[in-house]
Design an enzyme around this catalytic site. Sequence first.
Site, mmCIF file in Angstrom:
data_model
loop_
_atom_site.group_PDB
_atom_site.id
_atom_site.type_symbol
_atom_site.label_atom_id
_atom_site.label_comp_id
_atom_site.label_asym_id
_atom_site.label_seq_id
_atom_site.Cartn_x
_atom_site.Cartn_y
_atom_site.Cartn_z
ATOM 1 C CE LYS A 107 18.287 -3.992 63.941
ATOM 2 N NZ LYS A 107 18.751 -3.578 65.247
ATOM 3 C CB SER A 108 20.751 3.174 64.768
ATOM 4 O OG SER A 108 20.350 4.195 63.877
ATOM 5 N N GLY B 207 12.119 2.316 69.452
ATOM 6 C CA GLY B 207 13.091 2.400 70.552
ATOM 7 C C GLY B 207 14.465 1.870 70.188
ATOM 8 C CG LEU B 208 16.914 3.891 68.021
ATOM 9 C CD1 LEU B 208 17.740 4.984 68.691
ATOM 10 C CD2 LEU B 208 17.296 3.785 66.558
ATOM 11 C CB CYS C 54 16.494 8.427 67.776
ATOM 12 S SG CYS C 54 15.056 7.555 68.417
ATOM 13 C CB ILE D 155 14.541 15.681 58.366
ATOM 14 C CG1 ILE D 155 13.281 15.176 57.625
ATOM 15 C CG2 ILE D 155 14.904 17.085 57.942
ATOM 16 C CD1 ILE D 155 12.029 16.036 57.818
ATOM 17 N N GLY E 299 6.188 9.967 56.840
ATOM 18 C CA GLY E 299 5.160 9.801 55.814
ATOM 19 C C GLY E 299 5.070 11.019 54.919
ATOM 20 N N GLY F 180 12.711 11.993 53.873
ATOM 21 C CA GLY F 180 11.508 12.543 54.487
ATOM 22 C C GLY F 180 10.387 12.676 53.473
ATOM 23 N N GLY F 181 9.417 11.757 53.557
ATOM 24 C CA GLY F 181 8.213 11.878 52.729
ATOM 25 C C GLY F 181 8.385 11.553 51.262
HETATM 26 C C1 DHB Z 1 13.059 5.561 66.216
HETATM 27 C C2 DHB Z 1 14.303 5.997 65.802
HETATM 28 C C3 DHB Z 1 14.390 7.081 64.979
HETATM 29 O O1 DHB Z 1 15.595 7.588 64.539
HETATM 30 C C4 DHB Z 1 13.216 7.702 64.557
HETATM 31 O O2 DHB Z 1 13.314 8.760 63.744
HETATM 32 C C5 DHB Z 1 11.998 7.274 64.971
HETATM 33 C C6 DHB Z 1 11.916 6.182 65.808
HETATM 34 C C7 DHB Z 1 12.939 4.434 67.156
HETATM 35 O O3 DHB Z 1 13.642 3.426 66.989
HETATM 36 O O4 DHB Z 1 12.141 4.524 68.084
#
Ligand code: DHB
Length: 307
Positions: free
Chosen positions: A46-47, A73-74, A130, A192, A219, A245-246
């Site tokens: 995760k980021s 919200g990361l 995001c 994406i 989804g 994506g999907g």
């Molecule tokens: C969040 C981060 C994303 O990169 C995304 O595509 C959707 C939601 C997040 O953590 O809110």
Amino acid sequence: MAKIDVDFLGVKFKNPTVVASGVLGVTGALLKRVVDEFGAGGVTCKSIWFQGHEGHPNPTIICSDHWMLNAVGLPDAGIEKAKEELTWYKENCDGPLIASIVAGTAADFGEIAEEITKINPDIIEVNISCPNVEDELGKPFACDVDDAANVTRQVKKRTNLPVVMKLSPNVANIGQIAKSVVDAGADAICAINTVGPGMAIDIGTGQPILHNKVGGVSGYGIKPIAVKCIFDIAKSVNVPIIGTGGVFTGEDAIELMMAGATLVGIGTAVYYRGKDVFGKVAKEMEDWMDKNGVSDINEIVGKSHKL
Ligand code: DHB
């Protein structure tokens, strides 16, 4: 026997599936299970933020039969904790590691890229797309050619690892954004990120359901958007692509690869098909190849661009 291993930026993946950032990528131990038990070819964590990040209060995720909406919200504990978890992963798992990073300024992206390089992930993925942190950051960097290029340059200056820029579908011309980041030094593109943002309202109360009100849409229904974006990127630049994506099935993964992807990210499908979706998708890809006389998965990459 169908050959489904792929080379991406000089890194070998046993099959083209990777877990998308933000899904299952929380601890080193869970990332190891994604490869060793759930069948993914590699992982994206995760980021990671430099300082740590609170994330949004609940509710953060809503699922329906047709879409998922999320604004987590990361949330993240910051670079030191990430280094600990990812070091453990590297010592205990052979699967390639893509380290996703996020920041609020181009300079901070450079800082965190330098720091994460110290634990030597195989690849750095830069999350500039995001859709849910606009209050803090303004619009995503991925929605502006100059901002996207600027982040790319800052990151490339501070690391010698391969750099993948993760782009947003929520732009008029994704091919143009791809060209700007590649011209700035990006080694590959991931596309994406989620679509929108979107909103769902509880018709009992009349209020938005997510605490953040809006969230990224993912989804099955976003697959055609992903396919079109990947197709446009592959037309515009000559670097490898992580398509996401999907993707729910092996045939979905093959479709994204025909559009131009070499690796295929899977995220939301974990909730619908279970955590071993990666192994299921890889097996379905092999079955499709056997049925269609394709011996090497690399043959289909970018097929839709060839006459
Ligand atoms: C969040 C981060 C994303 O990169 C995304 O595509 C959707 C939601 C997040 O953590 O809110």
